[in-house]
Design an enzyme around this catalytic site. Structure first.
Site, mmCIF file in Angstrom:
data_model
loop_
_atom_site.group_PDB
_atom_site.id
_atom_site.type_symbol
_atom_site.label_atom_id
_atom_site.label_comp_id
_atom_site.label_asym_id
_atom_site.label_seq_id
_atom_site.Cartn_x
_atom_site.Cartn_y
_atom_site.Cartn_z
ATOM 1 N N GLU A 155 18.323 1.596 12.049
ATOM 2 C CA GLU A 155 17.604 2.716 11.452
ATOM 3 C C GLU A 155 16.104 2.463 11.470
ATOM 4 O O GLU A 155 15.647 1.355 11.202
ATOM 5 C CB GLU A 155 18.060 2.922 10.010
ATOM 6 N N GLU B 37 16.671 -0.760 8.591
ATOM 7 C CA GLU B 37 17.782 -1.691 8.407
ATOM 8 C C GLU B 37 18.773 -1.500 9.543
ATOM 9 O O GLU B 37 18.708 -0.532 10.287
ATOM 10 C CB GLU B 37 18.488 -1.449 7.070
ATOM 11 N N GLU C 292 0.840 -1.192 0.000
ATOM 12 C CA GLU C 292 0.000 0.000 0.000
ATOM 13 C C GLU C 292 0.874 1.242 0.000
ATOM 14 O O GLU C 292 2.070 1.180 0.284
ATOM 15 C CB GLU C 292 -0.922 0.004 1.218
#
Lengths: 517, 640
Positions: free
Chosen positions: B292, B305, B217
């Site tokens: 992150e 990540e 989405e």
């Protein structure tokens, strides 16, 4: 008249008398026909006082050839003779002479009053640039196209003589259709400036060229600013417009002494003389065939990165120009590795020689940055007399008695090394950077000769590089005084110039030096 | 957020695929130093290569010698800490870097090949050779080059996901249809990320929920990029060292970073920190690493990540925590346990980092430029300023490497102070010879949205929809600039009349007496009338378009920096160039007012008789004749 006499101090009477003579002459001529409207009106309607006539003449002189011609001059993007003077000199410092001089030609109706202009086609006088005395003449294109009449020449000669007696320079602002005046272009001792797009300079115009050699050429191509600053070397700098040129002229004037009897002015300097220049330590590329910009070195070394380059677009393989070291004017000569590897050729030798002699003539120390792989080979150069022209540069450096400091940044090969203010030409201080290679020639060429037919060329080349492509062979023989860290160059030169300021060289008497022209 | 663990595991697996490439180095390092062979994860591999251990604390014996497999500022950064710890350093370099700063700083240097990175800094054989030759016991990769994840294996069935994602338009959210709470959730900004996201999410979804069906989405929230610094050891301990806010980005590259984030509350911070630590522990991560996250406006956060290396922006964390991350990495690598407990990790003050790049910010917020730094001076004389750089005056910014000039970090007791110091630091940074992005950086940090903390990764394109155009002067600032420019011009003119030893001059000098300098200054194609006069040895009183300003300075015309006080307001300007004809280019409030950039052209033209001319303009008409009395403001010369 009387009231005026009373007002004038006794000391001014002599001047008044002189003015009277001119006025008397004017009166005689006025009988013939009317001159400038203002003057005429005054003369014809009723008798005018001498004072009024002086004023009339003065105001007539101020408008030169009249408003219509001034407008035409402005339309061409040019300033008038007087506007140029007022831009060039300090405000209020201009003292005009010969405002009342008129031409004496009587032929072709020139004697007619309408063809008389007070001051004729040139404005002359003296003034100050940053407080320093200068004589100036500025040709007035609005009066007979600025052409040179006897009176015109006489006015110029008069201020030249005066300048000579007091030992001050003359600046000539040339704007004249007359061919003869071009001979006098080299005013201000070698500095010629002409304005981009609006100026032309030639011995014979396009029409004559067409009739003699059948060449089709425009004014711009034949004698425009671009031609003279890039191809012929006749002009030393070109500027965008009058204002730019005059502002630069003011700046340039500050580098020069008033005469060859004076030292160059020492300017207030905010740049520390012992400033280290770390960026120089890495400026010479590791590969000795790679180019770098010598102007970068010059900017880094001189005061406040200010370098007034002369002939920047002509013979670009050599750089010449003025700068300051600790406030003191110096002349900079440098090979430009970016153009033709910095080789010396005919044009660059002559350009360099001319500059070196100029500096020597005006007590300006010379700083030479050397990166020269040799003289440019080829028939064009040999037939053109590269030996003769190269000798000019050699002669100029040898002859120069001003302080001479030389820095070898990289290559200094063969005869070209000798020419570039080497120790052998009595350089006072000669430095080598660690990257310097002082040798007869580059490794490749040398190996081809020494080891002709040798099997292991690479090894021979390596040996040659090890032996000669470094500053030691020259240093052990004393051909360079020291091998210096590039970052210390500025500090070293400033210190040396302090010492060399009292340098004196006695040469045996001779009528003049015999440079190989 | 158990999903994070899974995600991390996937990342580890992915990392393992390239181990083939890194193994030789690993073995080599082991040869000289390490008793264990880290065979199971890329993280460990990195750790192995990253450090050493010898003794800063004399009780902690570490390595004798470390090779730094990097260049530029990060190599210098690592060498600094090694020196502090008494560890010898080996630099590697390419041909063109032979005289660069990191080479000079290191105890030894080895050339590993020609300029292109693939032949030097990524040349494994040569680096191995260097390690052998120098007997370095460990390798620190810095960031980039060897430390970087190169690529992930492509997954064929991800093509469909990419097609759908393209239809929706990036960015998209990929999430497990069965999941929730961030598990199996990925945000993708381009095709490549979609492929990766698809793969990871389906793996996560399958393992967490037994259902690998995914939803794609549109990702609509304004995300912030916030990351948590973690530090783990080999004894199962891990710490979170607070967050860094890195939302100001262009082309996915960070530009301005700060720590802490103005957006996080302590609850969110703790939640993020704890999850990051949990992740690190789960993969037995033992070094400095970064987790992150994207954080939406409701403070929901999504794992992006984990970077298993030192990050470019690590200094801001060091500033607020007081830790030396490189030193901790080295200690940990040697096997020492962490010295700190979570409760010991403070947030002291505020730190901001600007990445100073050799690039033109007026083109797509930064197109790289190259050149030689003809002049270079870091603002380290100011308080609270740290500059991490690997260059010096004369250095080349070449096409071969990243065009970063330095990382400029300022630190203060609070955000306001840190930002004010950044402003000053940017103004006092002398960079000549290459185009740089100081103007953009300075605009960002004074932008009201930035100051309020209303930022997202789309900040630059939101604030500058038509591209960056430089600082827009307010009327007040414009008057200040005009006053400074005219004062500077007059100062140059006055100095030209100062000669030394002129009292002995054969022909006496008569200084021109000018009480008022009437100047005509052209700025942004507008001509302003300015009257300047001396009102003290170092002060000029300047009347600009009717308002009066007092300008005071030392007027040291050789210094690249000029500190000027205009009506009591302190400004640091840089005069970049000056021509006899009156053209000047001045760096004022970060933006260069100069010819050549459409922003503004300044042509300060004094003339005794009020004539004005631009550099390139032709004199079109002159509206006065000699001898006329010229009134102030009269049009005298018109330019074409």
């Amino acid at each position: 008249m009387r009231t005026q006499e009373n007002r004038l101090g006794a000391g001014r009477r002599a001047k008044m008398a002189a003015a009277m003579r001119v006025v008397a002459a004017g009166a005689r001529l006025s009988v013939v026909v009317s001159g400038l409207r203002a003057a005429v009106r005054g003369l014809c309607s009723q008798p005018v006082s001498v004072h009024e006539r002086i004023e009339n003449k003065r105001s007539a002189a101020l408008v030169g050839g009249g408003q219509r011609r001034i407008d035409a001059q402005h339309k061409r993007g040019k300033l008038t003779a007087r506007e140029r003077i007022s831009l060039l000199l300090d405000p209020g410092s201009f003292v005009e002479s010969d405002m009342f001089v008129e031409h004496r030609c009587a032929d072709f109706g020139m004697a007619a009053e309408k063809n008389k202009f007070p001051g004729d086609s040139v404005v002359t006088g003296r003034g100050r640039i940053n407080g320093r005395l200068v004589y100036v003449f500025s040709q007035d294109f609005t009066v007979f196209g600025g052409s040179l009449s006897g009176a015109h020449a006489q006015k110029i000669c008069k201020i030249m003589d005066q300048a000579m007696t007091v030992g001050a320079p003359v600046i000539g602002l040339n704007d004249s259709g007359g061919a003869r005046i071009q001979e006098g272009v080299e005013s201000l001792a070698g500095y010629a400036d002409i304005f981009l797009d609006t100026s032309y300079l030639f011995i014979t115009g396009p029409d004559v060229v067409k009739s003699v050699t059948n060449e089709d050429v425009t004014q711009e191509e034949l004698g425009g600013a671009r031609t003279h600053t890039t191809m012929s070397g006749v002009a030393h700098r070109a500027f965008e417009n009058d204002v730019d040129a005059l502002c630069n002229l003011r700046e340039f004037f500050n580098y020069l002494p008033l005469s060859n009897q004076d030292p160059a002015p020492i300017c207030e300097c905010h740049d520390p003389s012992d400033r280290m220049v770390p960026e120089l330590d890495t400026i010479v590329p590791l590969e000795s065939t790679k180019a770098y910009n010598m102007v970068d070195i010059i900017h880094s070394v001189v005061d406040e990165r200010e370098f007034f380059e002369i002939m920047p677009n002509y013979a670009k393989n050599i750089i010449v120009g003025f700068a300051r070291m600790n406030g003191r004017t110096v002349g900079i000569v440098g090979n430009q590795p970016k153009v033709a590897s910095g080789c010396l050729d005919i044009n660059s030798s002559v350009k360099g020689a001319r500059f070196v002699r100029f500096c020597d003539a005006f007590n300006i120390p010379l700083i030479t940055f050397v990166d020269v792989p040799g003289f440019l080979p080829g028939t064009a150069q040999e037939y053109g007399g590269i030996i003769r022209h190269g000798a000019k540069l050699l002669y100029a450096f040898a002859e120069a008695t001003v302080p001479k400091v030389t820095v070898i940044t990289r290559k200094a090969y063969g005869g070209a090394y000798d020419v570039m203010s080497s120790k052998h030409l009595c350089g006072d201080i000669n430095y080598a950077w660690p990257t310097a290679e002082i040798a007869v020639m580059g490794a490749k060429g040398a190996v081809e000769i020494i080891f002709k037919g040798h099997k292991d060329v690479a090894a021979a080349q390596a040996e040659y590089i090890e032996k000669f492509a470094n500053p030691f062979p020259a240093a052990v023989r004393g051909f360079v005084d020291d091998i210096i860290q590039p970052s210390s160059t500025r500090a070293r030169i400033c210190r040396d110039l302090d010492v060399l300021a009292s340098k004196k060289v006695q040469r045996p008497w001779r009528k003049h030096a015999n440079i190989p022209l | 957020m158990a999903g994070l663990w899974v995600g991390m595991a996937a990342l580890v697996a992915a990392g393992r695929r390239e181990r083939r490439w890194l193994q030789p180095l690993m073995r080599s390092a082991a040869l000289w130093t390490l008793k264990y062979v880290p065979h199971y994860s890329r993280q460990h591999l990195m750790v192995t290569r990253s450090f050493c251990s010898a003794g800063y604390d004399s009780n902690e014996k570490t390595f004798d010698k470390i090779l730094i497999a990097n260049r530029g500022e990060i190599a210098c950064r690592v060498i600094k800490t090694c020196k502090k710890m008494g560890i010898k350093t080996v630099a590697i370099h390419s041909d063109v870097d032979a005289s660069s700063v990191h080479v000079k700083m290191a105890d030894e240097a080895v050339c590993v090949g020609p300029a292109p990175t693939s032949k030097s800094y990524l040349n494994m054989d040569a680096i191995m050779e260097a390690i052998k030759k120098t007997r370095a016991q460990a390798v620190h990769p810095g960031y980039g080059f060897l430390s970087e994840n190169k690529e992930f294996a492509k997954c064929l069935d991800a093509d469909e996901a990419v097609r759908i994602a393209r239809e929706i338009g990036y960015p998209v959210m990929i999430k497990a249809s069965a999941g929730g709470g961030g598990k199996g959730m990925r945000i993708a900004w381009d095709d490549e990320e979609t492929r990766d996201g698809f793969r990871f999410s389906s793996q996560e979804a399958a393992s967490s929920f037994g259902d690998d069906r995914l939803l794609i989405e549109k990702f609509i929230d304004n995300p912030r990029h916030i990351e948590i610094q973690v530090l783990g050891d080999k004894h199962g301990n891990a710490l979170w060292l607070n967050e860094r806010e890195c939302s100001i980005q262009r082309r996915n590259q960070k530009v301005v970073e700060e720590a802490p984030s103005i957006f996080l509350d302590s609850k969110t911070r703790r939640a993020m920190g704890e999850q990051a630590v949990a992740l690190a522990k789960a993969v037995k991560y033992s070094s400095a690493g970064t987790v992150e996250f994207l954080v939406d406006s409701k403070k929901n956060f999504y794992f992006l990540e984990m970077n298993t290396r030192l990050q470019v922006e690590h200094p801001v964390t060091e500033c607020i925590t007081g830790l030396d991350l490189v030193q901790e990495m080295i200690r940990v690598a040697k096997g020492y346990p962490l010295r700190h407990r979570q409760a010991d990790i403070p947030i002291n003050g505020w730190a901001v980092e600007c990445r100073v790049y050799a690039e033109d910010p007026y083109k797509s917020f930064g197109l790289p430029s190259i050149g030689r730094l003809s002049q270079y001076q870091e603002p380290i004389h100011l308080p609270g300023v740290r500059v991490d750089s690997g260059i010096q005056p004369g250095s080349d910014i070449s096409i071969y490497y990243d065009p970063m000039i330095s990382k400029l970090i300022t630190y203060g007791s609070d955000r306001t102070e840190a930002l004010k110091r950044m402003e000053d630091a940017l103004d006092n940074y002398v960079i000549r010879g290459v185009t740089h992005n100081i103007a953009l950086l300075r605009e960002v940090i004074i932008n009201s949205r930035f100051i309020e903390g209303d930022i997202s990764t789309k900040f630059l394109s939101d604030v500058y929809p038509d591209g960056f155009k430089g600082h827009k002067l307010t009327e007040n600032e414009r008057n200040q600039l005009l006053a400074i420019a005219s004062s500077l011009f007059v100062a140059f003119q006055l100095r030209a009349q100062h000669f030394q030893e002129h009292e002995n001059s054969r022909v006496p000098i008569i200084k021109p007496q000018v009480a008022n300098w009437e100047l005509s200054i052209k700025l942004h194609d507008e001509v302003h009338t300015v009257i300047a006069s001396n009102s003290g040895p170092t002060t000029f009183s300047v009347e600009v378009d009717g308002s009066k300003l007092n300008v005071t300075s030392t007027w040291n015309l050789a210094s690249p920096l000029l500190s000027v006080s205009v009506d009591g307001i302190q400004r640091t300007i840089q005069c970049l160039s000056r021509e006899a004809g009156g053209n000047m280019s001045i760096q004022f409030l970060g933006t260069v007012v100069a010819e050549g950039q459409e922003i503004c052209v300044i042509e300060a033209m004094k003339m005794q008789n009020s004539m004005t001319a631009g550099k390139t303009g032709k004199v079109k008409s002159v509206h006065c004749k000699a001898g006329d009395t010229v009134g102030e403001g009269d049009l005298l010369v018109e330019l074409e």
